[in-house]
Design an enzyme around this catalytic site. Sequence first.
Site, PDB file in Angstrom:
ATOM      1  N   HIS A 154       0.837  -1.194   0.000  1.00 18.21           N
ATOM      2  CA  HIS A 154       0.000   0.000   0.000  1.00 18.21           C
ATOM      3  C   HIS A 154       0.875   1.249   0.000  1.00 18.21           C
ATOM      4  CE1 HIS A 154      -3.125  -2.867   1.298  1.00 18.21           C
ATOM      5  NE2 HIS A 154      -3.987  -1.975   0.842  1.00 18.21           N
ATOM      6  N   LYS A 158      -0.151   4.512   4.856  1.00 21.11           N
ATOM      7  CA  LYS A 158      -1.012   3.536   5.535  1.00 21.11           C
ATOM      8  C   LYS A 158      -0.385   3.128   6.865  1.00 21.11           C
ATOM      9  CE  LYS A 158      -3.669  -0.704   4.790  1.00 21.11           C
ATOM     10  NZ  LYS A 158      -4.952  -0.042   5.133  1.00 21.11           N
TER      11      LYS A 158
END
Length: 262
Positions: A154, A158
Amino acid sequence: MKIRVGVIGCLGRMGKKILNELITNTKVEIAGAVARLGSEYIGLDIGPIVGNNCNLGIKITSSISEVFESSDVVIDFTTKECMLECLKAAVKFKKPLVSGTTGIEGLNLKDYAAKVPILWSANMSIGVNVLLKLVKEAAKLLGNEYDVEIWEMHHNLKKDSPSGTAIEFGKAVANAAKVDFELNQYSHNNSNIRGKGGIGFAVSRGGGVIGDHSVMFVNYDERVELNHKAIDRTTFARGAVQAAIWLCENKTPGLYSMQDLV
């Protein structure tokens, strides 16, 4: 009659995508939009903020209660703390809640779902949830003779790791193999030899990656890989809106997930 949908966390990445999806979906209309207390956008119309050329007649508020009261169903993509407030408001106003907020360990969703319909999923993508069904089936067919490795990547902002989606994949494998998920996680941070049937997690963070997931079943002869790559956050927004419509039409108290839709 259109379903009135409220959005909590309207200025976040997902919030803006959801608002745009609500604008284009003929089955729904925006009932209200919530931003954090103190935001400079409080009191402004959401139209220009989400890239619309004109005002939409909906002003951003910091009041979660206000939006729940005026909505048929509410979508939440925020934080654990904010989701807790949403759960309380859902029960108070007896309104269905759809949430994609992750990192919510410690929140007992079942207690709230006994009173109102709640749909929670770590990933609202239809594709990811189809993949989850395929992972369950693969785990049943391949048995526990294969090592399972789950990789996810990600964007660099995150916070939770592994992602909620990766954990859902791991739990699906454990359930299909009839083993305890907590006892069968393999950590790459120790020097122990990997035991039979272990479920390993590998995590990458970088740039603006929306979400890549890969579930691998590996033995000494072959490797089976099941993959999903999110190209645009619209896929999550579209799934969340579909979930809101489904949940509002269902209206039976209980805890649901996107697996109930696909």
